[in-house]
Motif scaffolding. Structure first.
Motif, PDB file in Angstrom:
ATOM      1  N   CYS A 173     -10.672 -28.642  14.839  1.00 15.21           N
ATOM      2  CA  CYS A 173     -11.393 -27.988  15.936  1.00 15.21           C
ATOM      3  C   CYS A 173     -12.780 -28.599  16.012  1.00 15.21           C
ATOM      4  O   CYS A 173     -13.209 -29.327  15.105  1.00 15.21           O
ATOM      5  N   ALA A 174     -13.491 -28.289  17.069  1.00 15.61           N
ATOM      6  CA  ALA A 174     -14.822 -28.862  17.274  1.00 15.61           C
ATOM      7  C   ALA A 174     -15.817 -28.382  16.213  1.00 15.61           C
ATOM      8  O   ALA A 174     -16.764 -29.086  15.883  1.00 15.61           O
ATOM      9  N   GLN A 175     -15.599 -27.175  15.653  1.00 14.49           N
ATOM     10  CA  GLN A 175     -16.532 -26.596  14.687  1.00 14.49           C
ATOM     11  C   GLN A 175     -16.160 -26.900  13.239  1.00 14.49           C
ATOM     12  O   GLN A 175     -16.755 -26.331  12.317  1.00 14.49           O
ATOM     13  N   LEU A 176     -15.181 -27.771  13.016  1.00 12.95           N
ATOM     14  CA  LEU A 176     -14.651 -27.981  11.671  1.00 12.95           C
ATOM     15  C   LEU A 176     -15.725 -28.374  10.665  1.00 12.95           C
ATOM     16  O   LEU A 176     -15.782 -27.831   9.558  1.00 12.95           O
ATOM     17  N   GLU A 177     -16.586 -29.307  11.013  1.00 11.88           N
ATOM     18  CA  GLU A 177     -17.616 -29.782  10.083  1.00 11.88           C
ATOM     19  C   GLU A 177     -18.512 -28.629   9.619  1.00 11.88           C
ATOM     20  O   GLU A 177     -18.840 -28.521   8.433  1.00 11.88           O
ATOM     21  N   LYS A 178     -18.867 -27.753  10.542  1.00 15.31           N
ATOM     22  CA  LYS A 178     -19.707 -26.599  10.207  1.00 15.31           C
ATOM     23  C   LYS A 178     -18.971 -25.648   9.270  1.00 15.31           C
ATOM     24  O   LYS A 178     -19.534 -25.168   8.276  1.00 15.31           O
ATOM     25  N   PHE A 179     -17.705 -25.383   9.552  1.00 18.51           N
ATOM     26  CA  PHE A 179     -16.928 -24.470   8.715  1.00 18.51           C
ATOM     27  C   PHE A 179     -16.752 -25.025   7.299  1.00 18.51           C
ATOM     28  O   PHE A 179     -16.830 -24.284   6.314  1.00 18.51           O
ATOM     29  N   VAL A 180     -16.502 -26.318   7.187  1.00 12.80           N
ATOM     30  CA  VAL A 180     -16.344 -26.945   5.874  1.00 12.80           C
ATOM     31  C   VAL A 180     -17.640 -26.812   5.073  1.00 12.80           C
ATOM     32  O   VAL A 180     -17.622 -26.495   3.872  1.00 12.80           O
ATOM     33  N   LYS A 181     -18.765 -27.028   5.727  1.00 16.78           N
ATOM     34  CA  LYS A 181     -20.067 -26.945   5.052  1.00 16.78           C
ATOM     35  C   LYS A 181     -20.318 -25.546   4.495  1.00 16.78           C
ATOM     36  O   LYS A 181     -20.839 -25.392   3.375  1.00 16.78           O
ATOM     37  N   VAL A 182     -19.945 -24.514   5.253  1.00 19.94           N
ATOM     38  CA  VAL A 182     -20.160 -23.134   4.801  1.00 19.94           C
ATOM     39  C   VAL A 182     -19.173 -22.764   3.697  1.00 19.94           C
ATOM     40  O   VAL A 182     -19.525 -22.099   2.720  1.00 19.94           O
ATOM     41  N   SER A 234     -11.547 -14.174  16.578  1.00 18.52           N
ATOM     42  CA  SER A 234     -12.601 -13.165  16.447  1.00 18.52           C
ATOM     43  C   SER A 234     -12.116 -11.794  16.904  1.00 18.52           C
ATOM     44  O   SER A 234     -12.500 -10.767  16.335  1.00 18.52           O
ATOM     45  N   GLU A 235     -11.255 -11.760  17.915  1.00 16.30           N
ATOM     46  CA  GLU A 235     -10.692 -10.492  18.378  1.00 16.30           C
ATOM     47  C   GLU A 235      -9.800  -9.881  17.300  1.00 16.30           C
ATOM     48  O   GLU A 235      -9.820  -8.666  17.071  1.00 16.30           O
ATOM     49  N   PHE A 236      -9.012 -10.710  16.627  1.00 13.89           N
ATOM     50  CA  PHE A 236      -8.157 -10.204  15.552  1.00 13.89           C
ATOM     51  C   PHE A 236      -9.002  -9.707  14.381  1.00 13.89           C
ATOM     52  O   PHE A 236      -8.690  -8.680  13.772  1.00 13.89           O
ATOM     53  N   ALA A 237     -10.056 -10.441  14.056  1.00 12.89           N
ATOM     54  CA  ALA A 237     -10.955 -10.008  12.979  1.00 12.89           C
ATOM     55  C   ALA A 237     -11.541  -8.634  13.293  1.00 12.89           C
ATOM     56  O   ALA A 237     -11.616  -7.758  12.414  1.00 12.89           O
ATOM     57  N   LYS A 238     -11.937  -8.432  14.535  1.00 10.59           N
ATOM     58  CA  LYS A 238     -12.500  -7.145  14.946  1.00 10.59           C
ATOM     59  C   LYS A 238     -11.476  -6.026  14.799  1.00 10.59           C
ATOM     60  O   LYS A 238     -11.775  -4.960  14.241  1.00 10.59           O
ATOM     61  N   SER A 239     -10.256  -6.263  15.269  1.00 13.70           N
ATOM     62  CA  SER A 239      -9.229  -5.223  15.203  1.00 13.70           C
ATOM     63  C   SER A 239      -8.759  -4.968  13.773  1.00 13.70           C
ATOM     64  O   SER A 239      -8.257  -3.889  13.459  1.00 13.70           O
ATOM     65  N   SER A 240      -8.931  -5.967  12.890  1.00  7.47           N
ATOM     66  CA  SER A 240      -8.511  -5.826  11.487  1.00  7.47           C
ATOM     67  C   SER A 240      -9.634  -5.352  10.588  1.00  7.47           C
ATOM     68  O   SER A 240      -9.426  -5.124   9.390  1.00  7.47           O
ATOM     69  N   ASN A 241     -10.848  -5.252  11.161  1.00  4.80           N
ATOM     70  CA  ASN A 241     -12.035  -4.793  10.416  1.00  4.80           C
ATOM     71  C   ASN A 241     -12.368  -5.731   9.251  1.00  4.80           C
ATOM     72  O   ASN A 241     -12.654  -5.280   8.139  1.00  4.80           O
ATOM     73  N   VAL A 242     -12.329  -7.046   9.529  1.00  5.14           N
ATOM     74  CA  VAL A 242     -12.700  -8.044   8.514  1.00  5.14           C
ATOM     75  C   VAL A 242     -13.830  -8.913   9.069  1.00  5.14           C
ATOM     76  O   VAL A 242     -13.989  -9.042  10.285  1.00  5.14           O
ATOM     77  N   PRO A 243     -14.636  -9.524   8.193  1.00  8.59           N
ATOM     78  CA  PRO A 243     -15.783 -10.311   8.661  1.00  8.59           C
ATOM     79  C   PRO A 243     -15.397 -11.673   9.218  1.00  8.59           C
ATOM     80  O   PRO A 243     -14.361 -12.243   8.866  1.00  8.59           O
ATOM     81  N   CYS A 244     -16.254 -12.196  10.085  1.00  9.46           N
ATOM     82  CA  CYS A 244     -16.148 -13.564  10.580  1.00  9.46           C
ATOM     83  C   CYS A 244     -17.232 -14.419   9.914  1.00  9.46           C
ATOM     84  O   CYS A 244     -18.393 -14.008   9.839  1.00  9.46           O
ATOM     85  N   ILE A 245     -16.839 -15.581   9.456  1.00  9.93           N
ATOM     86  CA  ILE A 245     -17.778 -16.550   8.882  1.00  9.93           C
ATOM     87  C   ILE A 245     -18.095 -17.572   9.963  1.00  9.93           C
ATOM     88  O   ILE A 245     -17.200 -18.280  10.442  1.00  9.93           O
ATOM     89  N   VAL A 246     -19.359 -17.646  10.348  1.00  8.99           N
ATOM     90  CA  VAL A 246     -19.763 -18.595  11.387  1.00  8.99           C
ATOM     91  C   VAL A 246     -20.777 -19.576  10.812  1.00  8.99           C
ATOM     92  O   VAL A 246     -20.465 -20.737  10.558  1.00  8.99           O
ATOM     93  N   ASP A 247     -21.986 -19.109  10.581  1.00  7.16           N
ATOM     94  CA  ASP A 247     -23.048 -19.987  10.059  1.00  7.16           C
ATOM     95  C   ASP A 247     -23.379 -19.724   8.597  1.00  7.16           C
ATOM     96  O   ASP A 247     -24.087 -20.517   7.972  1.00  7.16           O
ATOM     97  N   GLU A 248     -22.907 -18.612   8.056  1.00  7.31           N
ATOM     98  CA  GLU A 248     -23.196 -18.287   6.660  1.00  7.31           C
ATOM     99  C   GLU A 248     -22.016 -17.562   6.031  1.00  7.31           C
ATOM    100  O   GLU A 248     -21.194 -16.959   6.713  1.00  7.31           O
ATOM    101  N   TRP A 249     -21.942 -17.627   4.707  1.00 10.36           N
ATOM    102  CA  TRP A 249     -20.837 -17.060   3.946  1.00 10.36           C
ATOM    103  C   TRP A 249     -20.821 -15.531   4.032  1.00 10.36           C
ATOM    104  O   TRP A 249     -21.859 -14.877   4.010  1.00 10.36           O
TER     105      TRP A 249
END
Length: 309
Positions: free
Chosen positions: A188-197, A274-289
């Motif tokens: 995906c376009a954000q892969l490099e960012k996700f790998v870094k985190v 992100s919609e599934f994360a919201k409905s499952s009540n789990v966190p999303c990792i975007v810019d920080e762990w």
């Protein structure tokens, strides 16, 4: 009376575990509703493998004469889960599914949609094809708020919001000590960012779960000792039984973690995640762990919402 009670249309036969699990869930739901496997037809990219795996009649989705002939013997065409109408990859997906659905309608086949994520739809052209196709459906079942809103904007009627179809699958019980982090990445376009985190939190015991062949390259960026290609629900159960937590990108990586009761955090490369994360009540990792947490339990009536359609 037509030979096939239901034909299933989705991204089947391409080697993506999530889509194969959606197909398995659709067939199970139809069986619970009294429809036998010999009355089910599946349009697939790999019909021989699909027929062998699921014990149903399967035809090549690209052979239009064969599809046309089969539709003449079909009562209902079901969009069987997934994000079929989107234009992130290209406009082709919207046009192709629209064409198949229009063909079915022309041949007197009823249409229905189960477990859909709709969008993103960034152009007027893709919105036209998606809206025209989905409005052919008698009822539409979507799996998140974003899709519900977009379906309304496209002029769709009789739309209900529910859960991902794969949540209807019943897991086997495995006995294993929870000892390793399970991780998943995909292109995906954000892969490099996700790998870094993610990389600073991955130890030598972590295991990569590839739900598609294309996941293996991104997972190799983490320097893992083990990357396991997961091909079916049984293999998933065996792998998740040893996971102390799960961090990943794919929607059905999150779905499986919820089914197998594994603490989870998701990296949302797409709004459906992100919609599934919201409905499952789990966190999303975007810019920080963020630490994985135990997802919400699956609703007891998750299968009933589909059968009521």
């Amino acid at each position: 009376m037509r030979k096939f009670k239901a034909a299933l249309l989705g991204y089947y036969g391409f080697g993506n575990l999530g889509d194969e699990l959606l197909l398995q869930a659709c067939i199970d739901i139809l069986e619970r509703n009294g429809i036998k496997r010999e009355e089910v037809l599946v349009l697939s990219n790999n019909p021989e493998e699909t027929a062998k795996t699921f014990h149903v009649k399967s035809i090549n989705r690209w052979k239009y004469r064969e599809v046309m002939s089969a539709f003449r013997e079909t009562e209902t065409l079901i969009l069987g889960g997934g994000g079929l109408f989107q234009d992130v990859t290209s406009l082709k997906s919207c046009v192709w599914y629209w064409g198949i659905m229009r063909l079915a309608k022309f041949l007197g086949v009823k249409l229905s949609a189960w477990g859909q994520s709709i969008g993103p739809l960034n152009s007027k052209v893709s919105k036209f094809f998606a809206g025209d196709a989905l409005r052919l459906c008698g009822k539409i079942h979507v799996r998140d708020d974003n899709s519900l809103k977009l379906a309304g904007a496209l002029g769709c009627k009789k739309v209900i919001k529910g859960n991902d179809l794969v949540l209807t699958l019943k897991p086997e019980k495995f006995t294993s000590q929870k000892k390793f982090m399970l991780v998943n990445l995909r292109p995906c376009a954000q892969l490099e960012k996700f790998v870094k985190v993610l990389k600073p939190h991955v130890d030598n015991e972590a295991v990569g779960a590839a739900l598609s062949p294309e996941d293996e390259g991104p997972l190799s960026l983490l320097g893992l000792d083990r990357i396991i290609r997961v091909r079916n629900f049984q293999e998933a159960g065996a792998l998740w039984s040893g996971a102390s937590c799960a961090v990943g990108m794919r929607l059905h990586f999150g779905v499986l973690s919820r089914i197998f009761r594994t603490p989870l955090a998701l990296m949302p490369y797409d709004v459906k995640v992100s919609e599934f994360a919201k409905s499952s009540n789990v966190p999303c990792i975007v810019d920080e762990w963020r630490e994985p947490v135990m997802p919400r339990e699956i609703p007891e009536d998750v299968c009933g919402e589909i059968l009521s359609l």
